[in-house]
Design a protein around this motif. Structure first.
Motif, short mmCIF file in Angstrom:
data_model
loop_
_atom_site.label_atom_id
_atom_site.label_comp_id
_atom_site.label_asym_id
_atom_site.label_seq_id
_atom_site.Cartn_x
_atom_site.Cartn_y
_atom_site.Cartn_z
N SER A 1 4.41 1.78 2.01
CA SER A 1 5.60 2.48 1.90
C SER A 1 6.00 3.21 2.89
CB SER A 1 5.23 3.52 0.52
OG SER A 1 3.98 4.43 1.10
N ASP A 2 7.11 4.13 3.09
CA ASP A 2 7.53 4.81 3.94
C ASP A 2 7.64 6.44 3.66
OD1 ASP A 2 8.34 5.94 6.67
OD2 ASP A 2 10.15 4.97 6.59
N HIS A 3 6.51 7.00 3.43
CA HIS A 3 6.72 8.31 2.83
C HIS A 3 5.58 9.29 3.52
CE1 HIS A 3 8.96 7.71 -0.99
NE2 HIS A 3 8.25 6.97 -1.06
N TYR A 4 5.96 10.58 3.49
CA TYR A 4 5.46 11.66 4.17
C TYR A 4 4.49 12.64 3.29
CZ TYR A 4 7.90 10.11 8.32
OH TYR A 4 8.27 9.21 9.57
N LEU A 5 4.74 12.53 2.13
CA LEU A 5 4.18 13.22 1.24
C LEU A 5 3.38 12.71 0.12
CD1 LEU A 5 3.94 16.42 1.30
CD2 LEU A 5 5.89 16.58 -0.35
N SER A 6 2.23 12.97 -0.50
CA SER A 6 1.70 12.35 -1.42
C SER A 6 2.21 12.55 -2.94
CB SER A 6 0.20 12.86 -1.48
OG SER A 6 0.02 14.13 -1.89
N MET A 7 2.14 12.12 -3.88
CA MET A 7 2.55 12.00 -5.18
C MET A 7 1.48 11.72 -6.16
SD MET A 7 5.64 9.21 -4.34
CE MET A 7 6.40 9.28 -2.69
N GLY A 8 1.53 12.52 -7.18
CA GLY A 8 0.52 12.29 -8.26
C GLY A 8 -0.83 12.95 -7.83
N PRO A 9 -1.98 12.25 -8.40
CA PRO A 9 -3.13 12.69 -8.33
C PRO A 9 -3.65 12.79 -6.77
CG PRO A 9 -3.23 10.49 -9.41
CD PRO A 9 -1.91 11.17 -9.34
N GLY A 10 -4.38 13.47 -6.35
CA GLY A 10 -5.02 13.53 -5.10
C GLY A 10 -4.42 14.45 -4.44
N ASP A 11 -5.20 14.94 -3.06
CA ASP A 11 -4.65 16.12 -2.19
C ASP A 11 -3.95 15.36 -0.99
OD1 ASP A 11 -6.85 14.81 -0.89
OD2 ASP A 11 -7.96 16.46 -1.20
N GLY A 12 -3.97 13.86 -0.94
CA GLY A 12 -3.38 13.20 0.25
C GLY A 12 -4.03 13.31 1.50
N LEU A 13 -5.18 14.04 1.64
CA LEU A 13 -5.95 13.78 2.82
C LEU A 13 -6.41 12.56 3.47
CD1 LEU A 13 -8.48 17.01 2.01
CD2 LEU A 13 -6.35 17.01 3.38
N PRO A 14 -6.09 12.28 4.56
CA PRO A 14 -6.07 13.29 5.77
C PRO A 14 -4.63 13.62 6.21
CG PRO A 14 -6.55 11.13 6.79
CD PRO A 14 -6.63 11.08 5.26
N GLY A 15 -3.63 13.09 5.28
CA GLY A 15 -2.51 13.62 5.73
C GLY A 15 -1.75 12.10 6.01
N PRO A 16 -0.24 12.15 5.98
CA PRO A 16 0.55 10.66 6.19
C PRO A 16 0.38 10.46 7.28
CG PRO A 16 2.06 12.59 6.43
CD PRO A 16 0.62 13.37 5.93
N THR A 17 0.47 8.96 7.46
CA THR A 17 0.62 8.17 8.53
C THR A 17 2.18 7.63 8.60
OG1 THR A 17 -0.15 6.25 7.55
CG2 THR A 17 -1.70 7.45 8.91
N THR B 1 0.84 -1.19 0.17
CA THR B 1 0.05 0.25 0.09
C THR B 1 0.76 1.22 -0.02
OG1 THR B 1 -0.30 0.17 2.48
CG2 THR B 1 -1.72 -1.08 1.43
N GLU B 2 0.20 2.33 -0.29
CA GLU B 2 0.87 3.55 -0.58
C GLU B 2 0.16 4.67 0.08
OE1 GLU B 2 3.69 4.40 -1.96
OE2 GLU B 2 4.09 2.84 -3.64
N PRO B 3 0.10 4.83 1.74
CA PRO B 3 -0.66 5.54 2.31
C PRO B 3 -0.65 6.94 2.39
CG PRO B 3 0.15 3.48 3.63
CD PRO B 3 0.86 3.76 2.49
N GLN B 4 0.77 7.43 1.89
CA GLN B 4 0.91 8.86 1.72
C GLN B 4 0.05 9.51 0.72
OE1 GLN B 4 3.03 6.67 0.71
NE2 GLN B 4 3.10 7.05 -1.63
N GLN B 5 -0.77 8.76 -0.08
CA GLN B 5 -1.66 9.17 -1.09
C GLN B 5 -3.13 9.54 -0.30
OE1 GLN B 5 0.78 9.45 -3.12
NE2 GLN B 5 -0.64 9.40 -4.59
N GLY B 6 -3.10 9.11 1.05
CA GLY B 6 -4.35 9.25 1.62
C GLY B 6 -5.08 8.37 2.27
N ALA B 7 -4.75 8.01 3.54
CA ALA B 7 -5.25 6.77 4.32
C ALA B 7 -5.33 7.12 5.64
CB ALA B 7 -4.56 5.60 3.85
N THR B 8 -6.13 6.66 6.42
CA THR B 8 -6.04 6.60 7.93
C THR B 8 -5.69 5.36 8.44
OG1 THR B 8 -8.25 5.85 8.17
CG2 THR B 8 -8.30 8.33 7.90
N TYR B 9 -5.20 5.44 9.73
CA TYR B 9 -4.85 4.11 10.21
C TYR B 9 -6.10 3.06 10.20
CZ TYR B 9 -3.90 0.51 13.44
OH TYR B 9 -3.83 -0.82 14.17
N ASP B 10 -7.20 3.56 10.48
CA ASP B 10 -8.36 2.71 10.20
C ASP B 10 -8.58 2.16 8.97
OD1 ASP B 10 -8.96 3.03 13.22
OD2 ASP B 10 -10.63 4.63 12.54
#
Length: 307
Positions: free
Chosen positions: A36-52, A7-16
């Motif tokens: 993945s281990d990233h703190y900033l979204s890449m590509g399409p989307g706004d990355g909300l709610p933010g990185p985990t 998975t690529e959670p920096q694109q926008g995913a909560t822990y739940d």
């Protein structure tokens, strides 16, 4: 062939959300859940709610799953000091009962370093080599003895080298496309070599370099697991494939050329090409984390044909 969910959670995913996907991964019989281990979204989307954070996430999942392996593709070496990372990973391995694997890379996404005030040094590969020596050295030091390291970038003096992972040897993954240094590091430190987003032809070529590097240092090349990471987009028919491609902002033709896309039969056939290139494990990059039916389809009509 082992199939793992990546998975690529920096694109926008909560822990739940990640917990829901991890539990589906376990229930559907997949081998592992990686992130993945990233703190900033890449590509399409706004990355909300933010990185985990990768290792905080895995600590939580370690307590809320029972069977699946858990790990990173790849932890950035720039994010954590190696001594601290060794403690974190060992602790999470204990929390999981010995199900953790560490993918470690040099770090490459400069923009996320600027965004969160993380140093982005130039000599990242040289630092990575020292980090690998420290991590494996700390974990491999006999209990009751100490570990020291006097390197160019890091110095550890008389470390108690604690805590230890639950596993006698915690698997370390190294990956990439580099032709010389990356295979050499894998030959020396890795339990698994992973090549991301590569064709079967490039996969076979890179695996050959790693095998040659292992033999050059006196290590049987068969000691390593060889794996791929590939985006996945499977549908029961063309309309479903197109719908899933659109949901992740990709084109079907591009996904078929550079990933695993199409009907289950098409994907099974392409996985066979990767198996022929030497791959025994594939990390399926799942980008729509709310489409659990996608995971069920892959399990029932792709994974079932590879067992």
């Amino acid at each position: 062939m082992d199939l793992r969910i990546f998975t690529e959670p920096q694109q926008g995913a909560t822990y739940d959300t990640l917990l829901t996907v991890a539990r589906a991964t376990e229930d559907l019989g997949f081998d592992a859940f990686f992130r993945s281990d990233h703190y900033l979204s890449m590509g399409p989307g706004d990355g909300l709610p933010g990185p985990t954070d990768a290792w905080i996430t895995l600590a939580g999942l370690a307590r809320e799953t029972q069977r699946i392996r858990l790990g990173t593709l790849m932890t950035a070496g720039t994010f954590r000091l190696p001594g601290v990372l060794a403690i974190q990973v060992a602790q999470v391995d204990q929390m999981s009962g010995g199900r953790i694997e560490l993918g470690l890379g040099a770090g490459w996404f400069e923009e996320e370093h600027r965004a969160y005030g993380i140093p982005f040094p130039e000599e990242r590969l040289a630092r990575l080599e020292e980090q690998l020596a420290i991590l494996t050295g700390l974990w491999g030091t006999e209990t009751g003895k100490t570990f020291s390291h006097d390197g160019r970038y890091y110095r550890l003096q008389d470390s108690p080298a604690l805590p230890k992972p639950a596993q006698r040897r915690l698997p370390v993954l190294i990956g990439g496309h580099g032709a010389t240094r990356t295979p050499r590091l894998a030959a020396r430190y890795a339990d698994e070599f992973n090549i991301p987003f590569a064709s079967p032809e490039d996969t076979e070529r890179q695996f050959g370099r790693v095998r040659a590097a292992a033999e050059a240092v006196g290590r049987p090349s068969g000691d390593l697991v060889y794996s791929n990471a590939l985006v996945v987009c499977v549908g029961r028919d063309d309309a479903e494939v197109s719908r899933r491609a659109a949901a992740i902002g990709r084109e079907v033709g591009e996904l078929k050329s550079h990933g695993l896309a199409g009907s289950p039969a098409e994907v099974v056939d392409k996985l066979g090409r990767y198996a022929a290139a030497g791959s025994s494990r594939v990390y399926l990059q799942v980008l729509d984390l709310h489409d659990l039916d996608h995971l069920e389809l892959i399990s029932s009509q792709v994974k079932s044909q590879l067992e």
